[in-house]
Design a protein around this motif. Structure first.
Motif, PDB file in Angstrom:
ATOM      1  N   PHE A 108       0.862  -1.284  -0.083  1.00 35.71           N
ATOM      2  CA  PHE A 108      -0.056  -0.040  -0.035  1.00 35.71           C
ATOM      3  C   PHE A 108       0.909   1.178  -0.042  1.00 35.71           C
ATOM      4  O   PHE A 108       1.747   1.338   0.992  1.00 35.71           O
ATOM      5  N   ASP A 109       0.666   1.982  -1.035  1.00 27.84           N
ATOM      6  CA  ASP A 109       1.619   3.358  -1.084  1.00 27.84           C
ATOM      7  C   ASP A 109       0.987   4.192  -1.669  1.00 27.84           C
ATOM      8  O   ASP A 109       1.503   5.164  -2.598  1.00 27.84           O
ATOM      9  N   GLU A 110      -0.338   4.552  -1.648  1.00 28.50           N
ATOM     10  CA  GLU A 110      -1.268   5.372  -2.235  1.00 28.50           C
ATOM     11  C   GLU A 110      -0.962   6.708  -1.366  1.00 28.50           C
ATOM     12  O   GLU A 110      -1.143   7.013  -0.360  1.00 28.50           O
ATOM     13  N   LYS A 111      -0.136   7.822  -2.449  1.00 26.88           N
ATOM     14  CA  LYS A 111       0.018   9.234  -1.798  1.00 26.88           C
ATOM     15  C   LYS A 111      -1.098   9.964  -1.522  1.00 26.88           C
ATOM     16  O   LYS A 111      -1.014  10.792  -0.541  1.00 26.88           O
ATOM     17  N   GLU A 112      -2.192   9.757  -2.371  1.00 33.69           N
ATOM     18  CA  GLU A 112      -3.196  10.807  -2.258  1.00 33.69           C
ATOM     19  C   GLU A 112      -4.287  10.366  -0.725  1.00 33.69           C
ATOM     20  O   GLU A 112      -4.539  11.068  -0.105  1.00 33.69           O
ATOM     21  N   PHE A 113      -3.947   9.122  -0.461  1.00 34.56           N
ATOM     22  CA  PHE A 113      -4.561   8.670   0.790  1.00 34.56           C
ATOM     23  C   PHE A 113      -3.979   9.449   2.034  1.00 34.56           C
ATOM     24  O   PHE A 113      -4.796   9.835   2.783  1.00 34.56           O
TER      25      PHE A 113
ATOM     26  N   GLU B  67      -7.641  15.906   6.229  1.00 33.28           N
ATOM     27  CA  GLU B  67      -8.927  15.707   6.819  1.00 33.28           C
ATOM     28  C   GLU B  67      -8.684  16.233   8.381  1.00 33.28           C
ATOM     29  O   GLU B  67      -9.683  16.743   9.035  1.00 33.28           O
ATOM     30  N   PHE B  68      -7.495  15.653   9.038  1.00 34.06           N
ATOM     31  CA  PHE B  68      -7.358  15.726  10.475  1.00 34.06           C
ATOM     32  C   PHE B  68      -6.658  17.095  10.867  1.00 34.06           C
ATOM     33  O   PHE B  68      -6.078  17.218  11.910  1.00 34.06           O
ATOM     34  N   GLN B  69      -6.488  17.939   9.771  1.00 33.58           N
ATOM     35  CA  GLN B  69      -5.762  19.388   9.863  1.00 33.58           C
ATOM     36  C   GLN B  69      -4.317  18.986  10.344  1.00 33.58           C
ATOM     37  O   GLN B  69      -4.082  20.016  11.222  1.00 33.58           O
ATOM     38  N   MET B  70      -3.620  18.076   9.936  1.00 30.69           N
ATOM     39  CA  MET B  70      -2.197  17.741  10.287  1.00 30.69           C
ATOM     40  C   MET B  70      -1.390  18.622   9.460  1.00 30.69           C
ATOM     41  O   MET B  70      -1.435  18.319   8.142  1.00 30.69           O
ATOM     42  N   GLY B  71      -0.453  19.337  10.192  1.00 28.26           N
ATOM     43  CA  GLY B  71       0.679  19.967   9.075  1.00 28.26           C
ATOM     44  C   GLY B  71       1.823  19.147   8.598  1.00 28.26           C
ATOM     45  O   GLY B  71       2.594  19.428   8.669  1.00 28.26           O
ATOM     46  N   TYR B  72       1.301  17.850   7.906  1.00 30.06           N
ATOM     47  CA  TYR B  72       2.358  16.873   7.649  1.00 30.06           C
ATOM     48  C   TYR B  72       2.438  16.990   6.131  1.00 30.06           C
ATOM     49  O   TYR B  72       1.675  17.284   5.415  1.00 30.06           O
ATOM     50  N   GLU B  73       3.606  16.763   5.384  1.00 36.74           N
ATOM     51  CA  GLU B  73       3.952  16.568   4.277  1.00 36.74           C
ATOM     52  C   GLU B  73       5.073  15.685   4.043  1.00 36.74           C
ATOM     53  O   GLU B  73       5.948  15.375   4.852  1.00 36.74           O
ATOM     54  N   ALA B  74       4.797  14.494   2.882  1.00 35.98           N
ATOM     55  CA  ALA B  74       5.506  13.324   2.857  1.00 35.98           C
ATOM     56  C   ALA B  74       6.920  13.908   2.365  1.00 35.98           C
ATOM     57  O   ALA B  74       7.087  14.805   1.141  1.00 35.98           O
ATOM     58  N   LEU B  75       8.045  13.570   2.882  1.00 38.76           N
ATOM     59  CA  LEU B  75       9.392  13.687   2.395  1.00 38.76           C
ATOM     60  C   LEU B  75      10.122  12.457   1.645  1.00 38.76           C
ATOM     61  O   LEU B  75      10.655  12.768   0.775  1.00 38.76           O
ATOM     62  N   THR B  76       9.546  11.298   2.157  1.00 38.47           N
ATOM     63  CA  THR B  76       9.545  10.141   1.578  1.00 38.47           C
ATOM     64  C   THR B  76       8.310   9.342   1.182  1.00 38.47           C
ATOM     65  O   THR B  76       7.642   9.707   2.347  1.00 38.47           O
ATOM     66  N   PRO B  77       7.757   8.804   0.348  1.00 39.13           N
ATOM     67  CA  PRO B  77       6.436   8.073   0.497  1.00 39.13           C
ATOM     68  C   PRO B  77       6.161   7.464   1.488  1.00 39.13           C
ATOM     69  O   PRO B  77       7.171   6.446   1.940  1.00 39.13           O
TER      70      PRO B  77
ATOM     71  N   GLU C  53       8.926   9.012   5.735  1.00 42.61           N
ATOM     72  CA  GLU C  53       9.282  10.181   6.295  1.00 42.61           C
ATOM     73  C   GLU C  53       8.558  11.298   6.253  1.00 42.61           C
ATOM     74  O   GLU C  53       8.321  11.380   5.143  1.00 42.61           O
ATOM     75  N   VAL C  54       8.025  11.970   7.054  1.00 42.66           N
ATOM     76  CA  VAL C  54       7.096  13.215   7.142  1.00 42.66           C
ATOM     77  C   VAL C  54       7.724  14.262   7.486  1.00 42.66           C
ATOM     78  O   VAL C  54       8.713  14.074   8.398  1.00 42.66           O
ATOM     79  N   SER C  55       7.359  15.632   7.104  1.00 40.69           N
ATOM     80  CA  SER C  55       7.703  16.612   7.797  1.00 40.69           C
ATOM     81  C   SER C  55       6.673  17.271   8.567  1.00 40.69           C
ATOM     82  O   SER C  55       5.405  17.185   8.010  1.00 40.69           O
ATOM     83  N   THR C  56       6.858  17.828   9.808  1.00 41.18           N
ATOM     84  CA  THR C  56       5.752  18.386  10.500  1.00 41.18           C
ATOM     85  C   THR C  56       6.221  19.503  11.481  1.00 41.18           C
ATOM     86  O   THR C  56       7.407  19.690  11.617  1.00 41.18           O
ATOM     87  N   PRO C  57       5.342  20.295  12.000  1.00 42.40           N
ATOM     88  CA  PRO C  57       5.880  21.564  12.666  1.00 42.40           C
ATOM     89  C   PRO C  57       6.166  21.221  14.075  1.00 42.40           C
ATOM     90  O   PRO C  57       5.960  20.204  14.581  1.00 42.40           O
ATOM     91  N   CYS C  58       7.523  21.716  14.290  1.00 43.67           N
ATOM     92  CA  CYS C  58       8.011  21.448  15.882  1.00 43.67           C
ATOM     93  C   CYS C  58       6.770  22.023  16.822  1.00 43.67           C
ATOM     94  O   CYS C  58       6.171  22.898  16.581  1.00 43.67           O
ATOM     95  N   ASP C  59       6.605  21.001  17.811  1.00 40.07           N
ATOM     96  CA  ASP C  59       5.647  21.467  18.742  1.00 40.07           C
ATOM     97  C   ASP C  59       5.978  22.860  19.582  1.00 40.07           C
ATOM     98  O   ASP C  59       4.975  23.213  19.998  1.00 40.07           O
ATOM     99  N   ARG C  60       6.971  23.280  19.623  1.00 33.51           N
ATOM    100  CA  ARG C  60       7.566  24.410  20.276  1.00 33.51           C
ATOM    101  C   ARG C  60       7.693  25.465  19.482  1.00 33.51           C
ATOM    102  O   ARG C  60       7.220  26.698  20.010  1.00 33.51           O
ATOM    103  N   CYS C  61       8.387  25.443  18.260  1.00 34.17           N
ATOM    104  CA  CYS C  61       8.832  26.792  17.561  1.00 34.17           C
ATOM    105  C   CYS C  61       8.225  26.648  16.194  1.00 34.17           C
ATOM    106  O   CYS C  61       8.257  27.681  15.541  1.00 34.17           O
TER     107      CYS C  61
ATOM    108  N   VAL D 236      10.307  19.859  11.120  1.00 31.12           N
ATOM    109  CA  VAL D 236      11.025  18.980  11.415  1.00 31.12           C
ATOM    110  C   VAL D 236      10.696  17.445  10.746  1.00 31.12           C
ATOM    111  O   VAL D 236       9.558  16.995  10.395  1.00 31.12           O
ATOM    112  N   SER D 237      11.685  16.777  10.688  1.00 27.45           N
ATOM    113  CA  SER D 237      11.661  15.458   9.736  1.00 27.45           C
ATOM    114  C   SER D 237      11.499  14.316  10.840  1.00 27.45           C
ATOM    115  O   SER D 237      12.052  14.162  11.854  1.00 27.45           O
ATOM    116  N   VAL D 238      10.238  13.676  10.426  1.00 27.38           N
ATOM    117  CA  VAL D 238      10.061  12.551  11.472  1.00 27.38           C
ATOM    118  C   VAL D 238      10.150  11.224  10.504  1.00 27.38           C
ATOM    119  O   VAL D 238       9.165  11.104   9.539  1.00 27.38           O
ATOM    120  N   SER D 239      11.105  10.313  10.830  1.00 32.41           N
ATOM    121  CA  SER D 239      11.198   8.993  10.314  1.00 32.41           C
ATOM    122  C   SER D 239      10.161   8.029  10.957  1.00 32.41           C
ATOM    123  O   SER D 239      10.161   7.887  12.070  1.00 32.41           O
TER     124      SER D 239
END
Length: 176
Positions: free
Chosen positions: A20-25, A32-42, A65-73, A77-80
Motif C-alpha cells: 500500500f503506497d497511495e500518496k493521495e490517501f 482531513e485531520f488538519q495535520m501539518g504533515y507533508e511526505a518527504l519520502t513516500p 518520512e514526513v515533515s511536521t511543525p515542531c511542537d514548540r517553535c 521537523v523531519s520524522v522518520s
C-alpha cells in the motif's frame, strides 16, 4: 474517513502479502485531520494477511518520512517512521454491538479488511507525542511570538502570578 476494503475471502492459509503506497490517501488524511504533515519520502506499507477462524492475523511494516511543525517553535521537523505492526482482527457477530466499527466485515458474502483504517491507526501510533526540532528547543515567546532559539526577545519578563509571590522564596529541605 476514506475506506480501503480488501477482499480477503480467498486468501490461502499461509497468507498473502499486500502493498500500500497511495500518496493521495495520506495527503487526504493529513488534510482531513488538519495535520501539518507533508511526505518527504513516500509512506508505504507491506503486510501479510493470514486468515483465521472468523478473523485475520495481519503482520507488516509501515515506513516513510514526513515533515511536521515542531511542537514548540513551529519549524519543520523531519520524522522518520519505521513501524512494524502485528494485529489480530476478529469478525464481530451480527448480534454484538460495538462502540467502534471493526476493521473486518462480511459484505455480500465476502470477508473484507479495511486496510486504510488499519494503516491510519498504525501511522498515528507511530508518531512521536511531541515532535521537536531539538530536545532543547526554547519555543516561541508567548507575548510577541519571536523564536527564542534565535535569541531573546525584547519583551519584559513576567514575575508570574502575584498570588504566588509568597511562595517564590520557599525552599524545601530534605529530611533524613
Amino acid at each position: 474517513m476514506a475506506e480501503h476494503w480488501l477482499d480477503i475471502t480467498d486468501i490461502p492459509a499461509e497468507g498473502r502479502e499486500f502493498s500500500f503506497d497511495e500518496k493521495e490517501f495520506w495527503a487526504d488524511k493529513w488534510a482531513e485531520f488538519q495535520m501539518g504533515y507533508e511526505a518527504l519520502t513516500p509512506m508505504s506499507a507491506t503486510f501479510t494477511v493470514q486468515p483465521q477462524q472468523r478473523g485475520a492475523l495481519v503482520r507488516g511494516r509501515l515506513s516513510g518520512e514526513v515533515s511536521t511543525p515542531c511542537d514548540r517553535c513551529l519549524k519543520d521537523v523531519s520524522v522518520s517512521i519505521d513501524q512494524p505492526f502485528d494485529l489480530f482482527e476478529q469478525l464481530e457477530s451480527p448480534d454484538e454491538e460495538s462502540v467502534e466499527p471493526g476493521l473486518l466485515r462480511e459484505h455480500k458474502g465476502r470477508l473484507e479488511l479495511d486496510a486504510g483504517a488499519m494503516l491510519w491507526e498504525e501511522f498515528v501510533l507511530a508518531l512521536p507525542t511531541k515532535p521537536l526540532c531539538s530536545e532543547d528547543c526554547k519555543g516561541l515567546c508567548p507575548t510577541c511570538g519571536k523564536d527564542l532559539n534565535e535569541g531573546p526577545c525584547g519583551c519584559a519578563k513576567s514575575e508570574g502570578d502575584e498570588r504566588m509571590a509568597a511562595l517564590r522564596g520557599l525552599t524545601i529541605a530534605k529530611k533524613d
